[in-house]
Motif scaffolding. Structure first.
Motif, short mmCIF file in Angstrom:
data_model
loop_
_atom_site.label_atom_id
_atom_site.label_comp_id
_atom_site.label_asym_id
_atom_site.label_seq_id
_atom_site.Cartn_x
_atom_site.Cartn_y
_atom_site.Cartn_z
N GLY A 84 -2.35 -3.54 4.38
CA GLY A 84 -2.94 -2.51 3.54
C GLY A 84 -3.55 -3.06 2.27
O GLY A 84 -4.64 -2.65 1.86
N VAL A 85 -2.87 -4.00 1.63
CA VAL A 85 -3.39 -4.61 0.41
C VAL A 85 -4.67 -5.39 0.72
O VAL A 85 -5.65 -5.32 -0.04
CB VAL A 85 -2.33 -5.53 -0.23
CG1 VAL A 85 -2.93 -6.34 -1.38
CG2 VAL A 85 -1.15 -4.70 -0.72
N VAL A 92 2.29 -3.43 4.81
CA VAL A 92 1.91 -3.38 3.39
C VAL A 92 0.93 -4.50 3.07
O VAL A 92 -0.07 -4.30 2.37
CB VAL A 92 3.16 -3.47 2.49
CG1 VAL A 92 2.77 -3.68 1.02
CG2 VAL A 92 4.00 -2.20 2.63
N TYR A 93 1.22 -5.70 3.59
CA TYR A 93 0.29 -6.83 3.40
C TYR A 93 -1.09 -6.51 3.96
O TYR A 93 -2.12 -6.76 3.31
CB TYR A 93 0.88 -8.06 4.09
CG TYR A 93 -0.12 -9.17 4.36
CD1 TYR A 93 -0.55 -10.02 3.34
CD2 TYR A 93 -0.63 -9.38 5.65
CE1 TYR A 93 -1.47 -11.03 3.59
CE2 TYR A 93 -1.54 -10.38 5.90
CZ TYR A 93 -1.95 -11.21 4.87
OH TYR A 93 -2.85 -12.21 5.11
N GLY A 132 3.77 1.56 6.01
CA GLY A 132 4.78 0.54 5.76
C GLY A 132 5.93 1.09 4.93
O GLY A 132 7.10 0.79 5.20
N GLY A 133 5.61 1.90 3.93
CA GLY A 133 6.66 2.50 3.11
C GLY A 133 7.54 3.45 3.91
O GLY A 133 8.77 3.49 3.73
N VAL A 184 -0.32 0.98 3.68
CA VAL A 184 0.80 0.81 2.76
C VAL A 184 1.77 1.98 2.90
O VAL A 184 3.00 1.80 2.90
CB VAL A 184 0.30 0.69 1.30
CG1 VAL A 184 1.48 0.72 0.32
CG2 VAL A 184 -0.49 -0.61 1.12
N ALA A 187 7.59 -3.48 7.96
CA ALA A 187 7.05 -2.79 6.79
C ALA A 187 6.28 -3.76 5.91
O ALA A 187 5.20 -3.44 5.40
CB ALA A 187 8.18 -2.14 6.00
N GLY A 188 6.82 -4.97 5.74
CA GLY A 188 6.14 -5.97 4.91
C GLY A 188 4.79 -6.34 5.46
O GLY A 188 3.82 -6.50 4.69
#
Length: 207
Positions: A87-88, A84-85, A198-199, A195, A80-81
């Motif tokens: 996605g950012v 998210v990374y 990932g969530g 993101v 997930a991390g």
């Protein structure tokens, strides 16, 4: 394995590949940003990642994750991390445009990075590993060795996934001119989607 049995698995593999997921989205994004030829590296990385998941599932790792809450939680948060990374980074990236420049050395370095990114996205979801562990036994044949079954299952799924992601990359190049006006919104939508995926992984249970 009979031809009829393999055909059933092939149809199931096509269905799995057509299910929307982060690797398809990544191929679409890279097809727009880097062009079709370079995105082949991304697709190869994803195929390698899925092949590794199938190998691990056949070896029993998926069953271990399904049985161990602690192991699943660690794998879940790592995956997930990373998404998210990613996605950012996509959200903050400049508007995409097909990059046709750079010399051979630059292409090699870029290809290596794209392969790695595709690979990491494929292996970042522990739910996929558990899914393969639950899915593959329905097609496993008693008496066939581990490597024979790995070649059949991984080879078939890899070929299907490779073709599907290449189609996405090819479609992406066609819409690249549209991004001259809407590229920043494309980054925000795809970044938010990564993101969101990932969530979803972070809140998922083992079942």
């Amino acid at each position: 394995m009979s031809v009829e049995h393999w055909l059933v698995y092939f149809v199931a593999a096509v269905g799995l590949s057509l299910t929307p997921g982060p690797n398809g989205l990544l191929s679409l994004t890279h097809g727009i940003r880097y062009g079709f030829r370079r995105t082949v590296w991304t697709v190869l990385g994803g195929v390698a990642g899925f092949s590794l998941l199938i190998a691990a599932s056949l070896a029993g790792l998926g069953a271990i994750l399904a049985a161990s809450e602690q192991a699943f939680t660690v794998a879940k948060w790592v995956g997930a991390g990373y998404l998210v990374y990613l996605g950012v980074r996509t959200w903050r990236a400049p508007p995409p445009a097909v990059d046709a420049g750079a010399g051979d050395a630059g292409r090699e370095r870029r290809g290596h990075r794209l392969f790695t990114q595709g690979f990491l996205v494929a292996v970042s979801n522990p739910k996929a590993l558990i899914f393969f562990a639950a899915f593959l036994p329905q097609f496993m044949q008693p008496g066939l060795g581990y490597f024979t079954q790995l070649a059949i299952f991984a080879g078939t799924f890899a070929a299907v996934e490779f073709a599907y992601e290449l189609v996405l990359a090819g479609m992406a190049v066609r819409v690249a001119p549209w991004l001259g006006r809407h590229g920043r919104w494309f980054n925000r939508v795809t970044g938010a989607t990564f993101v969101g995926i990932g969530g979803m992984i972070a809140t998922a249970g083992r079942s």
